[in-house]
Design a protein around this motif. Sequence first.
Motif: not given
Length: 436
Positions: A183-194
Motif C-alpha cells: 500500500a502507498e501509505i499506512s495509517v495506524i490507530g493504536l487505541v487503548g494500548e499499553r
Amino acid sequence: MTMTMALQQRLAAARAAAAPRVTGRVSSVVGLSVTVAGVEGSVGDLVEIGPERVPAEVVSIDGDRLACLPLGPLTGIGADSPVRGTGGPLTIAVGEALRGRVLDGLGRPMDGGPALFGLDRVGVENDAPGALARGRVQQPLSLGVRALDTLVPCGRGQRVGIFAGSGVGKSSLMSMITRGTDAEISVIGLVGERGREVREFIENDLGPEGLARSVVVIATSDQPPLVRLRAGFVATRIAEYFRDGGADVLLLMDSLTRTAMAQREVGLSAGEPPATRGYPPSVFALLPRLLERAGPAPVGSITGLYTVLVEGDDHNEPIADAARSILDGHITLDRRLATSGHFPSIDVLESVSRVANAVTTREQRGDATALRRMLAAHRDVRELIEIGAYVAGTNPDADRARRLWTPINDFLRQDMDDVTPAPRAWTMLSAVLAGG
C-alpha cells in the motif's frame, strides 16, 4: 489553495474571533460526566471548562443543560467553574506533512516534531461513500504474509477483522503487515494500548522505514474514554484525506474492541441503559458508522484491518459477532498455535476472505483449495494418527497432507522479519503442492 479561499478563511477566522463569547457554569460533576448550563451547543460540539480550558465534548442535552465528557483531566474542576463554547466540533489538521508523524488521539503531534501549521482542518466525522458510488474490490493487495496472501487474500478496499484473545499475536501480525504491504501509505490507530508497547511498536516493529510511509495515531489505555473513542475516528479521517487524493491507503486499527469499550463508557456516563454484556445500544450503532467509512471510493481506496479482542477466547461475544457481520472477511488467530511456537498463529481453516474469488486467478484458487482440503483432512484424522489407529489409504487428502506436512508447516510459518511478496508466496505454494 487559491487567494479567494485563503481570504475567505481569514475572514471567517476574524469573524469568529470578534464574536462575543458566552460563558456558562459547571452545575455538577458525576463520574466522568460534567453537566454545564448557560452555554448553547449541539451534540458533538466542544466546550472549554475551567481556567485551564480543558476541552470536553457534548454527548447529550437535557433542556438547557449539556452533559459533557472531558478530553483531559478533571482535576481542579468544580461547581461554578467557567465554561466557554467553541461553536463547533473537534477538528484535526490533515495534509501531506502528516507522513511519518506520530499523533495523539485528538490529532496533535506527540513525537516532538514541528507543529502542524498551514494545513487544512477538517472535522473527524464524515459520511461513508454511497453504496452505488463505491468501486468494486477487484485488485489484490499484498500484505507480505504468505498464509494471508494465498489462503485469505485481501483486496484493495476490503475490510478485514483480525480476531484473537489477548497475547495471541495480533499486534505482532499487524506490525508484520505494516512493513510487508505494498500500500502507498499506512495509517495506524493504536487505541487503548499499553503505554509500554507504543514505543516498542514504533521503533522495533514499525522501524524508521515503516514509519516514513505511515501516520500513527495513539490513545493509550490511561487516556479519557472520549479520547480513546475519538482516536479511531481521527485515524479514519486521516486515511480518508489520503484516499481522496487518489491513494490506496491501508488503515490498521488496534483494536476495534477497545474503541467499543470506550463508547460503552461514554454511553453509560451519558445515561444510556446497558444491554448485551453491559454494552449500550450506541455501541452497535457506532460499529457500522466507523467501519463503513473504509472501502473503495470513486477515487482511491481504504483497506481496513481491524483487530478484535475476543473476551475469554469467545469468538461469538457481542463485539466480535457484530464486527464479523459488517466486515468483508475475518482472520482468526489460534492460541494453541501461538503456544506451540507457530507464528503467525493464523488458523487458516477458520479464516475467510469474502472477496477471494475477485482478487485471485483460477489457478491460484485451485492451489489454495488443495491446501485447505489437505489441512481439513489432516485435522479430521489427527487424533487417529496420534494414537496410531489411522490406516493409510483411508483418506487420500489426509495421506497427501501427511507426506507434505513438514513443507506445509514451513510455508505457513514465517518470521516477523521475513517479508514475502504475494507473487513469491503463490510460487512457493505451487512448489509445496508439487512435492506431493
